[in-house]
Design a protein around this motif. Sequence first.
Motif, PDB file in Angstrom:
ATOM      1  N   VAL A  59       0.840  -1.197   0.000  1.00 23.34           N
ATOM      2  CA  VAL A  59       0.000   0.000   0.000  1.00 23.34           C
ATOM      3  C   VAL A  59       0.878   1.252   0.000  1.00 23.34           C
ATOM      4  O   VAL A  59       1.823   1.353   0.799  1.00 23.34           O
ATOM      5  CB  VAL A  59      -0.929   0.010   1.230  1.00 23.34           C
ATOM      6  N   GLU A  60       0.566   2.182  -0.916  1.00 24.17           N
ATOM      7  CA  GLU A  60       1.269   3.467  -0.897  1.00 24.17           C
ATOM      8  C   GLU A  60       0.826   4.260   0.321  1.00 24.17           C
ATOM      9  O   GLU A  60      -0.367   4.374   0.605  1.00 24.17           O
ATOM     10  CB  GLU A  60       0.970   4.251  -2.171  1.00 24.17           C
ATOM     11  N   LYS A  61       1.805   4.826   1.052  1.00 24.06           N
ATOM     12  CA  LYS A  61       1.481   5.409   2.352  1.00 24.06           C
ATOM     13  C   LYS A  61       1.977   6.843   2.463  1.00 24.06           C
ATOM     14  O   LYS A  61       2.927   7.261   1.802  1.00 24.06           O
ATOM     15  CB  LYS A  61       2.119   4.577   3.484  1.00 24.06           C
ATOM     16  N   ASP A  62       1.302   7.565   3.353  1.00 21.73           N
ATOM     17  CA  ASP A  62       1.812   8.823   3.873  1.00 21.73           C
ATOM     18  C   ASP A  62       1.612   8.775   5.383  1.00 21.73           C
ATOM     19  O   ASP A  62       1.271   7.725   5.948  1.00 21.73           O
ATOM     20  CB  ASP A  62       1.119  10.036   3.230  1.00 21.73           C
ATOM     21  N   THR A  75      -1.938   7.374   6.468  1.00 17.40           N
ATOM     22  CA  THR A  75      -2.539   6.213   5.807  1.00 17.40           C
ATOM     23  C   THR A  75      -3.078   5.190   6.790  1.00 17.40           C
ATOM     24  O   THR A  75      -4.223   4.727   6.676  1.00 17.40           O
ATOM     25  CB  THR A  75      -1.510   5.532   4.879  1.00 17.40           C
ATOM     26  N   LYS A  89      -6.200   6.433   8.687  1.00 18.44           N
ATOM     27  CA  LYS A  89      -7.381   6.459   7.829  1.00 18.44           C
ATOM     28  C   LYS A  89      -7.896   5.050   7.564  1.00 18.44           C
ATOM     29  O   LYS A  89      -9.110   4.799   7.594  1.00 18.44           O
ATOM     30  CB  LYS A  89      -7.050   7.161   6.508  1.00 18.44           C
ATOM     31  N   PHE A  90      -6.960   4.117   7.329  1.00 11.25           N
ATOM     32  CA  PHE A  90      -7.371   2.737   7.070  1.00 11.25           C
ATOM     33  C   PHE A  90      -8.030   2.146   8.317  1.00 11.25           C
ATOM     34  O   PHE A  90      -9.043   1.430   8.226  1.00 11.25           O
ATOM     35  CB  PHE A  90      -6.164   1.888   6.663  1.00 11.25           C
TER      36      PHE A  90
END
Length: 439
Positions: free
Chosen positions: A299-302, A305, A308-309
């Motif tokens: 998963v692309e993250k910041d 992330t 929010k998930f």
Amino acid sequence: MSVVAIVGRPNVGKSTLFNRILGTRRAIVEDFPGVTRDRNYARITRYGTPFVLIDTGGFEPASEDHLLAQMREQSRLAIEEADVILFVVDARQGLTPSDEDVAAMLRRSEKPVLYVVNKVDGFSQEAAAGEFFALGGDRLFSVSAEHGRGMDDLIEALLEALPASAKNDALAEDETRLAVIGRPNVGKSSLINRMIGAERLVANPTAGTTRDSIDTPFAYNKKRYVLIDTAGIRRKGRVQEKLEKYSVIQSLKAMERAHVVLVVLDAEEGVTDQDLTVAGYALERGRAVILVVNKWDLVEKDQGTMKKFTENVRRAFKFLPFAPIVFVSALSGQRVSKIMGEVERVSVEFNRQVPTSALNKVLEEAVISHAPPMVQGKRLKFYYMTQTGVRPPSFVVFGNHAAGVHFSYERYLANKLREAFGFNGCPIRLTFRNRGGRE
């Protein structure tokens, strides 16, 4: 838990028999063949010996019709999973070549078969039923599933035919069993291999590699555990012929044997309706639950992330607010070690026992803080609470009007118990009884 499969040609009354044994109208029943196309299954508890009952679509051995071929494959899968088979034939139609073909196949299965002659509503059908001895059974059960005729003898024979349970909680109180549950191809087998540090299970990117439940004993922090890998649970409509032999029943049986259920989610796909269904199975069976989000490395993250998930997961699994969430990657091993830490904590809560005096203090404070509602012009009263069991923690509350307790107040009391004692990761069962004992 034992499995009983109902098989036979289309329109011989299999679904009616399913409903009669279950004690409620769950399977769709219509007077034309082919209504039941997939396996329908239910956990039966009303006879003292629990078992799983499977209703199947009609079995036509010689048909080349695509739909009938799919129904035939569903029946074969049910037979493979079953410990006992109820073979249903139609007294009104009489013995047919298809009945003989099905009987021959059942003999090859070498499993206990009870021959059920259905639609015997009177003496004329009773007299004609004898022709079915040609199928090879040494006893026929003449019944009317629609009217309940002859069911007592059939149920008695069925219970006698069930095998002794191979697993018993009382025989292994010192071990904790973990069922790894989830949709196909979410990485369950890879996760188990990473947890135990060995290629114990076949892991393959092709969905459906695992077809049976597999037990893997291991030790962690000087405690005994058993990991149960299962076939992926997929919507019944997605199970097709020989291509996808996913066994829902095996996964449900794994939950029955488990104490803690790891519900594995796919981080790339997010939460699906099937994930919710799988978790619902675990909750219905009163199991402790841990939500494991796998493939987190993909998963692309910041910075926001994971938060929010987590919020999305909590919103979707609102019926499991107590379940811990762990983000892992079975492929890289990232955070996999955290799973067993959560399992240890959840296991403690699952086995927690609370003194009656402490329970009643919480009950008293809860009633003072939020009084029970009025029922039929009278105020609900609660006299005392006591714990009746663990795995899951179970409690009985005695009062003056058990039937009048609204589910919202039951949820309020359960939340008060969690605030006071924890019970993180596991459901709480509350039963309300009148002081005389009636629920």
